[in-house]
Write an enzyme that holds these catalytic residues in place. Sequence first.
Site, PDB file in Angstrom:
ATOM      1  N   TYR A 231       0.830  -1.204   0.000  1.00 38.70           N
ATOM      2  CA  TYR A 231       0.000   0.000   0.000  1.00 38.70           C
ATOM      3  C   TYR A 231       0.867   1.257   0.000  1.00 38.70           C
ATOM      4  O   TYR A 231       0.730   2.132  -0.866  1.00 38.70           O
ATOM      5  CB  TYR A 231      -0.941  -0.008   1.202  1.00 38.70           C
ATOM      6  CG  TYR A 231      -1.764   1.256   1.338  1.00 38.70           C
ATOM      7  CD1 TYR A 231      -2.754   1.569   0.410  1.00 38.70           C
ATOM      8  CD2 TYR A 231      -1.542   2.153   2.376  1.00 38.70           C
ATOM      9  CE1 TYR A 231      -3.504   2.726   0.510  1.00 38.70           C
ATOM     10  CE2 TYR A 231      -2.285   3.319   2.496  1.00 38.70           C
ATOM     11  CZ  TYR A 231      -3.261   3.603   1.565  1.00 38.70           C
ATOM     12  OH  TYR A 231      -3.994   4.761   1.663  1.00 38.70           O
ATOM     13  N   LYS A 235       1.592   3.936  -3.077  1.00 41.67           N
ATOM     14  CA  LYS A 235       1.236   5.347  -2.829  1.00 41.67           C
ATOM     15  C   LYS A 235       2.451   6.254  -3.028  1.00 41.67           C
ATOM     16  O   LYS A 235       2.335   7.368  -3.553  1.00 41.67           O
ATOM     17  CB  LYS A 235       0.680   5.516  -1.423  1.00 41.67           C
ATOM     18  CG  LYS A 235      -0.680   4.870  -1.181  1.00 41.67           C
ATOM     19  CD  LYS A 235      -1.806   5.551  -1.939  1.00 41.67           C
ATOM     20  CE  LYS A 235      -2.292   6.804  -1.274  1.00 41.67           C
ATOM     21  NZ  LYS A 235      -3.492   7.372  -1.963  1.00 41.67           N
TER      22      LYS A 235
END
Length: 487
Positions: A231, A235
């Site tokens: 994640y 990002k």
Amino acid sequence: MDSNCIQFLHDKTILVTGVPGFLAKVFVEKILRIQPKVKKLFLLLRAADNESAMQRFHSEVLEKDLFRVLENALGDENLKAFVTEKVVPIPGDISVDNLGVKGSDLLQHMWNEIDIIVNVAATTNFDESVNTFGPLNVLNFAKKCVKGQLLLHVSTAYVCGEKSGLLQEKTFHMGETLNGHRKLVIETEMELMKQKLRELQKQNCSEEEISQSMKDLGMSRAKLHGWPNTYVFTKSMGEMLLGNYRENLPIVIIRPTMITSTFSEPFPGWIEGLRTIDSVIVAYGKGRLKCFLADPNSVLDLIPVDMVANAMVTAAAIHAGKLGSQTVYHVGSSCKNPITFEQIHDLAARYFTKNPLVGRDGSPILVSKGTILSTMAQFSFYMTIRYKLPLQMLRLIYVIYPWWDGNKYKDIDRKIKLAMRLVDLYRPYVLFKGIFDDTNTEKLRLKRKEINKEMYGLFEFDPKSIDWDDYMMTIHIPGLITYVLKK
């Protein structure tokens, strides 16, 4: 600045992606409630067609308790008419060109009308097309907006990985890695993902096998470059692409920490789903968590969702039209008003001792203080002695005496799996040693405060205003029970 924020939203057309996500919903509700003269809100939702998009908007956004303050103020019919006038749900997908918006007339209309672009879309799966290349697609769309004044992108403070000390509000350079071992080539990462997917599909793997293999690949690539999970890795790459290709378009990157229930607006305690540390709090309240891996002195950086939305509006008002600017804002509490894991543990114990949840048999669930272990080695040893060895004995009994009631075995097995799953999920946060510097965010707060003191509370995002004992005991945990557990 508060009145300037309200004035700023007047007659603005805003595109918001990531609807119907938690933060996006709160952001949209805020704008509709404080500035009825906003011109238009285009809301991008994943949906097959216009009708499906409208249905998703009504069922997953407008009909939520979050909008009850607006409904009480306007009335049901007036709210529907107001929303019909101001809100346009658009079926789309940020992982594809032009955000998946269909119809050349609609596209041209959006490019001619949109002033501000707000990207809140993200996924926790290993999907570079959303977290990494999604922001680039949003950027390319924003560049085509004739009146485009700003792209505000919501990232996460944890793009820093597992660094310790004071963590600055600084942008990423293209190809930067956290461990500095090698250069990160985003196109290579994308090609590796595509290649792996093709291999799995050729092998006729099941959807579950493909999903797990892609997660494993994502984790290995993230750790190779110094990030703890896919994640934050994806990002971070999304931020790099925005910085590299932005040209003159003003960019604001909002990096919130762990987002929690509303502090005050539109009312205290509203939350949707179990977020960050909430899974641990609920599991503890249900008596399912007797031990947990955490540094008791580790600061858990929590921030209420309405404060994040307020910071977003304020940052947009200040930076809109400032060509060439790129600014990062940490929106959190660790620098100005920290709370530790031990404090949260104590508050949860106090709350559930005084207000126990009720079990399936109708009796109150009694909670004990539990055991907190500060290293993975201690946690593994404890789990082995306390649970895994007894579990093996019970499993052996179950094999030898198959008629024996195995509920005890199943109960312990379930608790072990829950504890291990939560530890695996939250280890980067509960053992985190960093403090998020918020120098830029403090300047943002001061600008707002200086200009319009009498309306200061309307766009509150100062964590110093939070009394953690009161917030956890009277707002957040009760909110979890009411809106998530539905009790």
